[in-house]
Design a protein around this motif. Sequence first.
Motif, PDB file in Angstrom:
ATOM      1  N   GLN A 156      67.644 -22.546  18.356  1.00  0.00           N
ATOM      2  CA  GLN A 156      68.715 -22.441  19.345  1.00  0.00           C
ATOM      3  C   GLN A 156      69.319 -21.047  19.330  1.00  0.00           C
ATOM      4  OE1 GLN A 156      71.555 -25.614  18.838  1.00  0.00           O
ATOM      5  NE2 GLN A 156      69.990 -27.207  18.968  1.00  0.00           N
ATOM      6  N   HIS A 170      74.848 -26.953  21.383  1.00  0.00           N
ATOM      7  CA  HIS A 170      74.578 -28.365  21.660  1.00  0.00           C
ATOM      8  C   HIS A 170      75.870 -29.162  21.475  1.00  0.00           C
ATOM      9  CE1 HIS A 170      73.001 -28.625  17.188  1.00  0.00           C
ATOM     10  NE2 HIS A 170      74.114 -27.961  17.289  1.00  0.00           N
ATOM     11  N   GLN A 175      79.521 -34.780  16.934  1.00  0.00           N
ATOM     12  CA  GLN A 175      79.110 -35.801  15.940  1.00  0.00           C
ATOM     13  C   GLN A 175      79.912 -35.639  14.655  1.00  0.00           C
ATOM     14  OE1 GLN A 175      75.253 -36.240  14.051  1.00  0.00           O
ATOM     15  NE2 GLN A 175      74.257 -35.682  15.987  1.00  0.00           N
ATOM     16  N   ARG A 196      73.133 -21.376  25.809  1.00  0.00           N
ATOM     17  CA  ARG A 196      72.052 -20.691  25.092  1.00  0.00           C
ATOM     18  C   ARG A 196      71.536 -19.563  25.980  1.00  0.00           C
ATOM     19  NH1 ARG A 196      68.472 -25.920  22.976  1.00  0.00           N
ATOM     20  NH2 ARG A 196      70.312 -27.155  22.436  1.00  0.00           N
ATOM     21  N   GLN A 209      75.070 -31.449  28.193  1.00  0.00           N
ATOM     22  CA  GLN A 209      74.387 -32.447  27.365  1.00  0.00           C
ATOM     23  C   GLN A 209      75.267 -33.674  27.200  1.00  0.00           C
ATOM     24  OE1 GLN A 209      73.500 -30.767  23.478  1.00  0.00           O
ATOM     25  NE2 GLN A 209      71.450 -30.190  24.151  1.00  0.00           N
ATOM     26  N   GLU A 211      75.592 -36.289  23.956  1.00  0.00           N
ATOM     27  CA  GLU A 211      75.133 -36.653  22.623  1.00  0.00           C
ATOM     28  C   GLU A 211      75.605 -38.076  22.366  1.00  0.00           C
ATOM     29  OE1 GLU A 211      74.049 -34.221  20.183  1.00  0.00           O
ATOM     30  OE2 GLU A 211      74.301 -35.345  18.334  1.00  0.00           O
ATOM     31  N   PHE A 250      64.304 -32.207  13.980  1.00  0.00           N
ATOM     32  CA  PHE A 250      65.636 -31.616  14.125  1.00  0.00           C
ATOM     33  C   PHE A 250      66.229 -31.583  12.719  1.00  0.00           C
ATOM     34  CE2 PHE A 250      65.004 -33.929  18.152  1.00  0.00           C
ATOM     35  CZ  PHE A 250      65.099 -32.877  19.048  1.00  0.00           C
ATOM     36  N   PHE A 252      69.116 -32.032  11.768  1.00  0.00           N
ATOM     37  CA  PHE A 252      70.215 -32.993  11.545  1.00  0.00           C
ATOM     38  C   PHE A 252      69.779 -34.440  11.601  1.00  0.00           C
ATOM     39  CE2 PHE A 252      70.082 -32.495  16.101  1.00  0.00           C
ATOM     40  CZ  PHE A 252      69.982 -31.117  16.279  1.00  0.00           C
ATOM     41  N   THR A 253      68.494 -34.701  11.908  1.00  0.00           N
ATOM     42  CA  THR A 253      68.009 -36.081  11.883  1.00  0.00           C
ATOM     43  C   THR A 253      66.717 -36.147  11.074  1.00  0.00           C
ATOM     44  OG1 THR A 253      67.012 -35.616  14.042  1.00  0.00           O
ATOM     45  CG2 THR A 253      69.021 -36.943  14.052  1.00  0.00           C
ATOM     46  N   GLY A 284      65.975 -36.025  22.743  1.00  0.00           N
ATOM     47  CA  GLY A 284      65.664 -35.904  21.325  1.00  0.00           C
ATOM     48  C   GLY A 284      66.575 -36.855  20.562  1.00  0.00           C
ATOM     49  N   ALA A 285      66.056 -37.401  19.460  1.00  0.00           N
ATOM     50  CA  ALA A 285      66.866 -38.376  18.720  1.00  0.00           C
ATOM     51  C   ALA A 285      66.369 -38.478  17.285  1.00  0.00           C
ATOM     52  CB  ALA A 285      66.786 -39.740  19.411  1.00  0.00           C
ATOM     53  N   GLY A 286      67.027 -39.317  16.527  1.00  0.00           N
ATOM     54  CA  GLY A 286      66.567 -39.542  15.156  1.00  0.00           C
ATOM     55  C   GLY A 286      67.613 -40.258  14.329  1.00  0.00           C
ATOM     56  N   PHE A 308      71.325 -39.172  19.312  1.00  0.00           N
ATOM     57  CA  PHE A 308      70.403 -38.695  20.347  1.00  0.00           C
ATOM     58  C   PHE A 308      71.136 -37.673  21.210  1.00  0.00           C
ATOM     59  CE2 PHE A 308      72.474 -41.059  23.721  1.00  0.00           C
ATOM     60  CZ  PHE A 308      73.012 -42.160  23.059  1.00  0.00           C
ATOM     61  N   GLY A 309      70.352 -36.807  21.845  1.00  0.00           N
ATOM     62  CA  GLY A 309      70.965 -35.816  22.719  1.00  0.00           C
ATOM     63  C   GLY A 309      70.096 -35.629  23.942  1.00  0.00           C
TER      64      GLY A 309
HETATM   65  N1  PHE Z   1      71.206 -31.418  19.498  1.00  0.00           N
HETATM   66  C1  PHE Z   1      69.838 -31.493  19.893  1.00  0.00           C
HETATM   67  C2  PHE Z   1      69.534 -30.390  20.879  1.00  0.00           C
HETATM   68  O1  PHE Z   1      70.382 -29.939  21.544  1.00  0.00           O
HETATM   69  C3  PHE Z   1      69.497 -32.827  20.517  1.00  0.00           C
HETATM   70  C4  PHE Z   1      69.597 -33.936  19.525  1.00  0.00           C
HETATM   71  C5  PHE Z   1      70.777 -34.568  19.325  1.00  0.00           C
HETATM   72  C6  PHE Z   1      68.508 -34.337  18.790  1.00  0.00           C
HETATM   73  C7  PHE Z   1      70.893 -35.613  18.420  1.00  0.00           C
HETATM   74  C8  PHE Z   1      68.578 -35.362  17.893  1.00  0.00           C
HETATM   75  C9  PHE Z   1      69.780 -36.001  17.705  1.00  0.00           C
HETATM   76  O2  PHE Z   1      68.403 -29.964  20.954  1.00  0.00           O
END
Ligand code: PHE
Length: 340
Positions: A156, A170, A175, A196, A209, A211, A250, A252-253, A284-286, A308-309
């Motif tokens: 990013q 993001h 979160q 970005r 976005q 989230e 990611f 964070f996940t 995207g998620a996790g 997820f985002g």
């Molecule tokens: N924050 C991530 C992005 O902007 C998206 C994301 C959010 C992915 C939460 C996984 C969990 O690319």
Amino acid sequence: MQEKIKTLISNAKNALKSAANMSDLNSVKVAFLGKSGELTSVLRGMKDVPNDKKPLIGKLVNEARDAIQSFIQEKERILIAKETAEKLEKEKIDVTFKGTKKELGSLHPCTLVIEEILDIFTNLGFTVKHGPEVETDFYNFQALNIPKDHPAREMQDTFYITEDLLLRTHTSPVQVRTMQSVKPPIRVVNPGKVYRPDDDATHSPMFQQIEGLVVDEGITMCDLKGILEEFAKRLFNDPNAKTRLRPSFFPFTEPSVEVDVTCSMCHGKGCRLCKGTGWIEVLGAGIVNPKVLENSGIDPEKYSGFAFGLGIERIAMIKYGIPDMRMLFENDIRFLKQFK
Ligand code: PHE
């Protein structure tokens, strides 16, 4: 004297006859009944009237005044009626005349998508929470398991304001802010603008976005898939929509996934929109990385969560078949009008 009074009355009558409007009428009023008007001058002559005639002449003068007053009133009534009629005629409006139509504005397609997505998630029991667009390095990166000078930062590119302050890349920092302020169970969605330094047909330096975050005891990948599949069905109005999880990364996940949804245009057969695959990548998620829970003050031994985002502009492009993201920011009325 009697003669004088008679003439006075007939003069007043004549003068009133030729009064064409209210201002003429006023002049007549002043000329006959005013302080230095004709009636007053007749009254002045009273002193020369012999005493025995005074009652009679006095009566005649009074009658003359009353008569002139009532002529004036009558004329006034006629003139007001005439002027009102003229005014009504002049100001007449033709109610059948075709009006000029006022254009009504409409909501921006991205606003429509945000409202729809927030609607879906609030119906599923989520609450909406906002966060700052100017973030600290801690919330945007470090707390999300992206340490300083770590290669993961390359995912990013960022607008920095100072060494420590930046435009959030993001909505994930919300979160962390949420977990710091709310105890589990947590079910939130965080919409907002993110930044970005990218600019082409599918990327814009500012985009939006949403989230999502769920934290509770025993949350698993099954919860993530269930919620997101229900979300996809509602968002694309397709009760048969399916989701497909592909492994991803990611910081964070862990594990992380890209979530694809059955193509909303061809329903999986393969078309231009999905480039023949039948699937569209939507988010995207996790499972929230235990380190992120810990950084946010939540016990990872007790709780787990998923996040997820998704990008609003991307969803708007898919939903409305918009080929170039820049169309969403050009504010061309011909384009915006289509979303009424
Ligand atoms: N924050 C991530 C992005 O902007 C998206 C994301 C959010 C992915 C939460 C996984 C969990 O690319």
